[in-house]
Design a protein around this motif. Structure first.
Motif, PDB file in Angstrom:
ATOM      1  N   UNK A  60      84.331  15.687  36.837  1.00  0.00           N
ATOM      2  CA  UNK A  60      83.260  14.981  37.546  1.00  0.00           C
ATOM      3  C   UNK A  60      83.147  15.504  38.974  1.00  0.00           C
ATOM      4  N   UNK A  61      84.304  15.698  39.609  1.00  0.00           N
ATOM      5  CA  UNK A  61      84.338  16.261  40.957  1.00  0.00           C
ATOM      6  C   UNK A  61      83.773  17.684  40.964  1.00  0.00           C
ATOM      7  N   UNK A  62      84.205  18.498  39.981  1.00  0.00           N
ATOM      8  CA  UNK A  62      83.721  19.883  39.911  1.00  0.00           C
ATOM      9  C   UNK A  62      82.209  19.931  39.730  1.00  0.00           C
ATOM     10  N   UNK A  63      81.667  18.995  38.954  1.00  0.00           N
ATOM     11  CA  UNK A  63      80.216  18.952  38.738  1.00  0.00           C
ATOM     12  C   UNK A  63      79.481  18.675  40.049  1.00  0.00           C
ATOM     13  N   UNK A  64      79.935  17.681  40.809  1.00  0.00           N
ATOM     14  CA  UNK A  64      79.294  17.381  42.099  1.00  0.00           C
ATOM     15  C   UNK A  64      79.459  18.562  43.043  1.00  0.00           C
ATOM     16  N   UNK A  65      80.640  19.142  43.055  1.00  0.00           N
ATOM     17  CA  UNK A  65      80.904  20.300  43.912  1.00  0.00           C
ATOM     18  C   UNK A  65      79.921  21.424  43.587  1.00  0.00           C
ATOM     19  N   UNK A  66      79.738  21.713  42.310  1.00  0.00           N
ATOM     20  CA  UNK A  66      78.834  22.787  41.887  1.00  0.00           C
ATOM     21  C   UNK A  66      77.376  22.447  42.214  1.00  0.00           C
TER      22      UNK A  66
END
Length: 150
Positions: free
Chosen positions: A113-119
């Motif tokens: 979920x964090x990686x998605x927002x980061x991307x």
């Protein structure tokens, strides 16, 4: 340079930073809510997972947070069994925080979920711009202020 009109406030670094932090923080909070974490809690778990057990003072320094605020953020994580906070064996006044197995599991659930927002942020803002922003914000920490000095 043209001076600001008399009826407007001068630019404020603090306001600009806080507005951006609230905006982006709320975006991360919204994404991480699916696993019951806030962005600050995610960061705490991430630091503990990376660095292992550490004193509250060291943890506060590593995430640039005063100890009182950090203690408040650790309480719900401890209640949920995601971290432990125990007296240090060598100095009973010092407290040691550590991530638990359940904390590692929750962190693993939150990471995509964090990686998605980061991307998504890097796509919208620009990869190079995001890297430059992080470098600039890290440089702020080296300006010599002592906001939590006693």
């Amino acid at each position: 340079m043209t001076p600001a009109p008399a009826n407007t406030a001068p630019p404020c670094n603090n306001l600009a930073l806080r507005k951006a932090a609230r905006y982006l923080g709320a975006t991360y909070d919204k994404a991480l809510a699916a696993v019951g974490l806030r962005s600050t809690q995610f960061s705490i778990l991430q630091v503990l997972n990376t660095h292992g057990e550490t004193t509250i003072t060291s943890l506060a320094e590593s995430i640039a947070m005063d100890r009182t605020t950090l203690a408040s953020n650790l309480k719900p994580l401890a209640r949920e069994g995601l971290v432990t906070v125990e007296p240090a064996p060598t100095d009973r006044r010092a407290r040691i925080a550590a991530i638990t197995a359940d904390g590692k599991t929750r962190l693993a659930e939150a990471a995509p979920l964090w990686r998605d927002v980061q991307a998504r942020f890097e796509t919208a803002f620009g990869v190079d711009e995001a890297a430059a922003l992080r470098a600039s914000l890290n440089a702020v920490l080296d300006t010599g202020f002592e906001p939590w000095a006693e």
